[in-house]
Design a protein around this motif. Structure first.
Motif, mmCIF file in Angstrom:
data_model
loop_
_atom_site.group_PDB
_atom_site.id
_atom_site.type_symbol
_atom_site.label_atom_id
_atom_site.label_comp_id
_atom_site.label_asym_id
_atom_site.label_seq_id
_atom_site.Cartn_x
_atom_site.Cartn_y
_atom_site.Cartn_z
ATOM 1 N N ARG A 184 -9.336 -6.144 -0.207
ATOM 2 C CA ARG A 184 -9.152 -5.634 -1.570
ATOM 3 C C ARG A 184 -7.672 -5.582 -1.933
ATOM 4 N NH1 ARG A 184 -8.815 -0.243 -3.018
ATOM 5 N NH2 ARG A 184 -9.747 0.396 -1.033
ATOM 6 N N TYR A 185 -6.857 -5.085 -1.044
ATOM 7 C CA TYR A 185 -5.417 -5.025 -1.310
ATOM 8 C C TYR A 185 -4.794 -6.424 -1.317
ATOM 9 C CZ TYR A 185 -5.139 0.065 -1.041
ATOM 10 O OH TYR A 185 -5.280 1.411 -1.297
ATOM 11 N N LEU A 235 1.409 -3.498 -0.463
ATOM 12 C CA LEU A 235 -0.042 -3.320 -0.557
ATOM 13 C C LEU A 235 -0.694 -3.359 0.815
ATOM 14 C CD1 LEU A 235 -0.776 -5.472 -3.726
ATOM 15 C CD2 LEU A 235 -1.110 -3.014 -3.508
ATOM 16 N N HIS A 236 -0.193 -4.193 1.696
ATOM 17 C CA HIS A 236 -0.746 -4.235 3.049
ATOM 18 C C HIS A 236 -0.577 -2.886 3.736
ATOM 19 C CE1 HIS A 236 -1.886 -5.983 6.935
ATOM 20 N NE2 HIS A 236 -0.891 -5.274 7.441
ATOM 21 N N CYS A 279 -0.379 -0.006 2.274
ATOM 22 C CA CYS A 279 -1.332 0.917 1.644
ATOM 23 C C CYS A 279 -2.709 0.779 2.275
ATOM 24 C CB CYS A 279 -1.415 0.643 0.138
ATOM 25 S SG CYS A 279 0.060 1.104 -0.787
ATOM 26 N N GLY A 280 -3.126 -0.463 2.520
ATOM 27 C CA GLY A 280 -4.421 -0.690 3.141
ATOM 28 C C GLY A 280 -4.498 -0.129 4.548
ATOM 29 N N GLU A 308 -4.712 3.661 4.372
ATOM 30 C CA GLU A 308 -6.050 4.068 3.938
ATOM 31 C C GLU A 308 -7.060 3.904 5.076
ATOM 32 O OE1 GLU A 308 -9.366 2.977 0.493
ATOM 33 O OE2 GLU A 308 -7.280 2.305 0.276
ATOM 34 N N THR A 330 2.077 1.005 -6.641
ATOM 35 C CA THR A 330 1.872 0.757 -5.215
ATOM 36 C C THR A 330 2.612 1.788 -4.368
ATOM 37 O OG1 THR A 330 1.767 -1.608 -5.742
ATOM 38 C CG2 THR A 330 1.951 -1.008 -3.435
#
Length: 396
Positions: A128-129, A217-218, A220-221, A224, A321
């Motif tokens: 998704r990211y 973004l990576h 963030c993934g 999470e 982000t």
């Protein structure tokens, strides 16, 4: 054995899919980090220095000379936008080139994240990211390519998107050359040469910015996924092994964010300053054109609105982000507290304090180590940009 190899190749394909656009762009300008020695390292250094010299000698110096030749404040404001964009791009290229070893370590960590076994939920979050990063990269290149075409083609039909001065401003990029370039074939050589260099600028500008966004973004993934693993600790059969894995991944994420901070903090500061200056000048130009009925140009207004919107969306993407990374890292603290530690043994519950202590300070990226990339910072930047824009408009 065959299955293991196929799985490894499949995971490598996932990683290539996630960073493919950025890798291809940075390879074109010799900025993609890789292990280089001897002649290859020398060729990469020569390639980067050649690009910097071309940008400086073909665009920056002629652009600055034109600013000194301009007598109208509106033309000076319009032309300064183009020069500042390239001027701020050069240090970003040099920073990326100088930090190749650190960036290579970050990329290796990203590759390890894609290669290690994952649950379907973790794989979905990573995809998704990665999909968001690819969509933003494609849109960024589409917008940048459209802007380049507008600047290069429309003036040929007598449609100008900036305030021009007859006789000294005749090229797609506002520039002034000390020798006579209005005669053929010098004019054609300079004109099409500028278009080629503008394409290099587009690749470098979007390639670096989108590469930064993909790494963001990576992370963030990964944060999470770590938070989700802590929330689902009841599913683990061996608590000690699961806790050791969580602590190891958390420390690894903290170390990676520090590496990203050391590399991209200066770049982020340049982007923030550039965004503030561009927003201020765009707002001033729009209101200045709208208030002057004699020189009102609907094409220029639309182009300026298009430019300010694209810059706003691109900058908002980084701050969203950054805020997501901040929120997810704060969620680790909450997830640890709510993971059902009351049902654990006393010595096991005490071990969770380690995670809570490390996650008490959230993960975030700063701009030049001055302020964090968050919603609050973005609001402050917009407020300052509009304030200076109104001041400059009053001066006009």
């Amino acid at each position: 054995m065959v299955t293991s190899r196929l799985t490894k190749h499949a995971r490598q394909a996932d990683y290539d899919w996630a960073v493919g656009i950025n890798r291809n762009c940075l390879r074109l300008i010799c900025l993609w980090p890789r292990e280089t020695h001897g002649k290859r390292k020398l060729l990469d250094n020569l390639c980067v220095m050649t690009i910097v010299l071309i940008l400086g000698g073909f665009l920056v110096i002629p652009g600055v000379l034109l600013l000194f030749k301009q007598n109208e404040i509106r033309a000076t404001i319009d032309d300064s936008i183009y020069s500042l964009t390239v001027i701020t791009l050069i240090p970003k290229i040099l920073i990326i080139h100088g930090k190749r070893s650190v960036i290579l370590q970050i990329l290796n960590m990203m590759a390890d994240d894609w290669e290690k076994p994952k649950t379907d939920e973790e794989k979905y979050i990573m995809y998704r990211y990665a999909q968001i990063a690819r969509i933003v990269a494609v849109l960024g290149f589409m917008v940048g390519g459209l802007a380049t075409l507008i600047v290069a083609i429309l003036p040929k039909f007598g449609i100008y998107v900036r305030h021009t001065t007859d006789g000294i401003d005749v090229f797609p990029f506002p520039s002034y050359y000390v020798y006579d370039v209005t005669r053929s074939p010098y004019y054609e050589i300079i004109y099409y040469g500028q278009i080629f260099v503008l394409l290099i600028t587009l690749v470098a500008y979007n390639g670096i910015n989108m590469f930064f966004g993909t790494i963001f973004l990576h992370m963030c993934g990964q944060v999470e996924n770590l938070r989700a693993r802590i929330e689902n600790e009841k599913k683990f059969g061996d608590f000690r092994q699961a806790l050791a894995s969580i602590v190891s991944d958390h420390v690894r994420l903290i170390r990676t964010v520090k590496m990203i901070e050391s590399t991209f903090s200066a770049i982020m500061l340049i982007m923030v300053v550039m965004f503030s200056v561009l927003t201020c000048t765009y707002i001033t130009s729009i209101f200045s054109i709208s208030s002057d009925k004699d020189e009102f140009s609907l094409t220029r207004v639309f182009y300026l609105l298009f430019s300010i919107c694209s810059n706003f969306i691109q900058m908002l993407f980084y701050f969203v982000t950054g805020q997501a990374l901040l929120n997810e890292s704060e969620g680790i603290y909450d997830a640890t507290y709510e993971c059902g530690w009351l049902n654990l043994k006393s010595n096991e519950a005490k071990c969770l304090i380690l995670i809570m202590a490390r996650s008490k300070t959230p993960l975030f990226i700063t701009a030049g180590k001055l302020f964090p990339i968050s919603y609050m910072t973005f609001g402050s930047i917009m407020k300052i940009s509009f304030s200076y824009g109104s001041f400059l408009l009053t001066m006009l």
